[in-house]
Design a protein around this motif. Structure first.
Motif, PDB file in Angstrom:
ATOM      1  N   PRO A   1      -5.396   2.331  -5.131  1.00  0.00           N
ATOM      2  CA  PRO A   1      -6.148   2.759  -4.027  1.00  0.00           C
ATOM      3  C   PRO A   1      -5.793   1.426  -3.000  1.00  0.00           C
ATOM      4  CG  PRO A   1      -7.712   2.206  -5.759  1.00  0.00           C
ATOM      5  CD  PRO A   1      -6.461   2.201  -6.411  1.00  0.00           C
ATOM      6  N   PRO A   2      -5.802   1.517  -1.830  1.00  0.00           N
ATOM      7  CA  PRO A   2      -5.467   0.403  -0.732  1.00  0.00           C
ATOM      8  C   PRO A   2      -6.427  -0.796  -0.911  1.00  0.00           C
ATOM      9  CG  PRO A   2      -5.728   2.500   0.540  1.00  0.00           C
ATOM     10  CD  PRO A   2      -6.141   2.780  -0.875  1.00  0.00           C
ATOM     11  N   GLU A   3      -7.472  -0.564  -1.628  1.00  0.00           N
ATOM     12  CA  GLU A   3      -8.544  -1.714  -2.058  1.00  0.00           C
ATOM     13  C   GLU A   3      -8.018  -2.529  -2.974  1.00  0.00           C
ATOM     14  OE1 GLU A   3      -9.571   1.667  -1.880  1.00  0.00           O
ATOM     15  OE2 GLU A   3     -10.443   1.687  -0.003  1.00  0.00           O
ATOM     16  N   THR A   4      -7.379  -1.910  -3.992  1.00  0.00           N
ATOM     17  CA  THR A   4      -6.977  -2.619  -5.239  1.00  0.00           C
ATOM     18  C   THR A   4      -5.672  -3.549  -4.624  1.00  0.00           C
ATOM     19  OG1 THR A   4      -7.711  -1.028  -6.561  1.00  0.00           O
ATOM     20  CG2 THR A   4      -5.742  -2.395  -7.259  1.00  0.00           C
ATOM     21  N   VAL A   5      -4.829  -2.917  -3.666  1.00  0.00           N
ATOM     22  CA  VAL A   5      -3.700  -3.487  -3.279  1.00  0.00           C
ATOM     23  C   VAL A   5      -4.111  -4.725  -2.527  1.00  0.00           C
ATOM     24  CG1 VAL A   5      -1.604  -3.581  -1.567  1.00  0.00           C
ATOM     25  CG2 VAL A   5      -2.250  -1.447  -3.158  1.00  0.00           C
ATOM     26  N   ALA A   6      -5.373  -4.712  -1.629  1.00  0.00           N
ATOM     27  CA  ALA A   6      -5.896  -5.655  -0.743  1.00  0.00           C
ATOM     28  C   ALA A   6      -6.357  -6.742  -1.754  1.00  0.00           C
ATOM     29  CB  ALA A   6      -6.888  -5.169   0.329  1.00  0.00           C
ATOM     30  N   ARG A   7      -6.927  -6.534  -2.493  1.00  0.00           N
ATOM     31  CA  ARG A   7      -7.469  -7.612  -3.568  1.00  0.00           C
ATOM     32  C   ARG A   7      -6.260  -8.119  -4.287  1.00  0.00           C
ATOM     33  NH1 ARG A   7     -11.320  -3.599  -5.079  1.00  0.00           N
ATOM     34  NH2 ARG A   7     -10.048  -2.913  -6.878  1.00  0.00           N
TER      35      ARG A   7
ATOM     36  N   VAL B   1       1.982  -4.500 -13.162  1.00  0.00           N
ATOM     37  CA  VAL B   1       1.184  -4.618 -14.527  1.00  0.00           C
ATOM     38  C   VAL B   1      -0.041  -3.969 -14.375  1.00  0.00           C
ATOM     39  CG1 VAL B   1       0.136  -6.611 -15.917  1.00  0.00           C
ATOM     40  CG2 VAL B   1       2.055  -7.177 -14.942  1.00  0.00           C
ATOM     41  N   LEU B   2      -0.764  -3.920 -13.421  1.00  0.00           N
ATOM     42  CA  LEU B   2      -1.886  -3.019 -13.426  1.00  0.00           C
ATOM     43  C   LEU B   2      -1.531  -1.508 -13.698  1.00  0.00           C
ATOM     44  CD1 LEU B   2      -4.003  -4.544 -10.670  1.00  0.00           C
ATOM     45  CD2 LEU B   2      -4.635  -4.755 -12.924  1.00  0.00           C
ATOM     46  N   ALA B   3      -0.476  -1.027 -13.176  1.00  0.00           N
ATOM     47  CA  ALA B   3       0.013   0.126 -13.311  1.00  0.00           C
ATOM     48  C   ALA B   3       0.410   0.367 -14.695  1.00  0.00           C
ATOM     49  CB  ALA B   3       1.135   0.538 -12.487  1.00  0.00           C
ATOM     50  N   MET B   4       0.990  -0.334 -15.380  1.00  0.00           N
ATOM     51  CA  MET B   4       1.444  -0.282 -16.647  1.00  0.00           C
ATOM     52  C   MET B   4       0.147  -0.266 -17.766  1.00  0.00           C
ATOM     53  SD  MET B   4       4.919  -2.741 -17.261  1.00  0.00           S
ATOM     54  CE  MET B   4       4.065  -4.181 -16.966  1.00  0.00           C
ATOM     55  N   VAL B   5      -0.942  -1.014 -17.374  1.00  0.00           N
ATOM     56  CA  VAL B   5      -2.032  -1.113 -18.402  1.00  0.00           C
ATOM     57  C   VAL B   5      -2.582   0.272 -18.257  1.00  0.00           C
ATOM     58  CG1 VAL B   5      -4.207  -2.166 -18.562  1.00  0.00           C
ATOM     59  CG2 VAL B   5      -2.227  -3.792 -18.338  1.00  0.00           C
ATOM     60  N   ALA B   6      -2.640   0.473 -16.824  1.00  0.00           N
ATOM     61  CA  ALA B   6      -3.515   1.989 -16.735  1.00  0.00           C
ATOM     62  C   ALA B   6      -2.835   3.028 -17.559  1.00  0.00           C
ATOM     63  CB  ALA B   6      -3.528   2.399 -15.121  1.00  0.00           C
TER      64      ALA B   6
ATOM     65  N   THR C   1       0.907  -1.160  -0.234  1.00  0.00           N
ATOM     66  CA  THR C   1       0.144  -0.067  -0.158  1.00  0.00           C
ATOM     67  C   THR C   1       0.822   1.109   0.128  1.00  0.00           C
ATOM     68  OG1 THR C   1      -1.762  -1.196   1.099  1.00  0.00           O
ATOM     69  CG2 THR C   1      -1.749   1.261   1.324  1.00  0.00           C
ATOM     70  N   ALA C   2       1.833   1.261   0.853  1.00  0.00           N
ATOM     71  CA  ALA C   2       2.962   2.410   0.884  1.00  0.00           C
ATOM     72  C   ALA C   2       3.761   2.467  -0.497  1.00  0.00           C
ATOM     73  CB  ALA C   2       3.792   2.183   1.949  1.00  0.00           C
ATOM     74  N   GLU C   3       4.000   1.573  -1.058  1.00  0.00           N
ATOM     75  CA  GLU C   3       5.045   1.495  -2.287  1.00  0.00           C
ATOM     76  C   GLU C   3       3.936   1.841  -3.381  1.00  0.00           C
ATOM     77  OE1 GLU C   3       6.931  -1.995  -5.220  1.00  0.00           O
ATOM     78  OE2 GLU C   3       6.791  -2.194  -2.979  1.00  0.00           O
ATOM     79  N   PHE C   4       2.814   1.388  -3.703  1.00  0.00           N
ATOM     80  CA  PHE C   4       1.948   1.957  -4.556  1.00  0.00           C
ATOM     81  C   PHE C   4       1.046   3.064  -4.477  1.00  0.00           C
ATOM     82  CE2 PHE C   4       3.432  -2.157  -5.919  1.00  0.00           C
ATOM     83  CZ  PHE C   4       3.755  -2.230  -7.113  1.00  0.00           C
ATOM     84  N   SER C   5       1.222   3.689  -3.168  1.00  0.00           N
ATOM     85  CA  SER C   5       0.383   4.846  -3.086  1.00  0.00           C
ATOM     86  C   SER C   5       0.370   5.916  -4.173  1.00  0.00           C
ATOM     87  CB  SER C   5       1.075   5.744  -1.513  1.00  0.00           C
ATOM     88  OG  SER C   5       0.489   6.855  -1.377  1.00  0.00           O
ATOM     89  N   GLY C   6      -0.493   6.480  -4.494  1.00  0.00           N
ATOM     90  CA  GLY C   6      -0.902   7.387  -5.498  1.00  0.00           C
ATOM     91  C   GLY C   6      -0.996   6.529  -6.822  1.00  0.00           C
ATOM     92  N   VAL C   7      -0.556   5.357  -6.892  1.00  0.00           N
ATOM     93  CA  VAL C   7      -0.814   4.526  -8.171  1.00  0.00           C
ATOM     94  C   VAL C   7      -2.115   3.690  -8.009  1.00  0.00           C
ATOM     95  CG1 VAL C   7       0.249   2.787  -9.503  1.00  0.00           C
ATOM     96  CG2 VAL C   7       1.550   4.399  -8.189  1.00  0.00           C
TER      97      VAL C   7
END
Length: 92
Positions: A34-40, A71-76, A26-32
């Motif tokens: 949301p916490p819900e996506t990380v949890a999933r 991968v999700l970040a690259m697709v977005a 969650t900290a690493e992908f903050s701003g990329v």
């Protein structure tokens, strides 16, 4: 780390490990993401590791979840790059 007889169950330790993974990602992908996506992603990685490898150590779950999030970040980013660049949004 807990030792036999000190009151901490192995399942509690594993849950704590997964929580720590979620917090780090969650900290690493903050701003990329949301916490819900990380949890999933953490939950999916945990389930996938359990199904494929028969076990889900926290370090493996973290590696799988991190890769999914990358991968999700690259697709977005690719979707944003390909999006129309008008403010009207009515280009063919």
């Amino acid at each position: 780390m807990a030792h036999p007889g000190d009151g901490a169950a192995p399942r509690d330790e594993a849950e704590a490990g997964y929580r720590a993974v979620g917090e780090r990602l969650t900290a690493e992908f903050s701003g990329v993401h949301p916490p819900e996506t990380v949890a999933r992603c953490v939950a999916a990685a945990r389930h996938g590791a359990q199904e494929v490898a028969g076990g889900a150590p926290a370090d493996l779950v973290e590696k799988i979840a991190r890769r999914h999030l990358q991968v999700l970040a690259m697709v977005a980013a690719e979707k944003r790059r390909r999006a129309p660049r008008t403010t009207l949004g009515n280009t063919p």
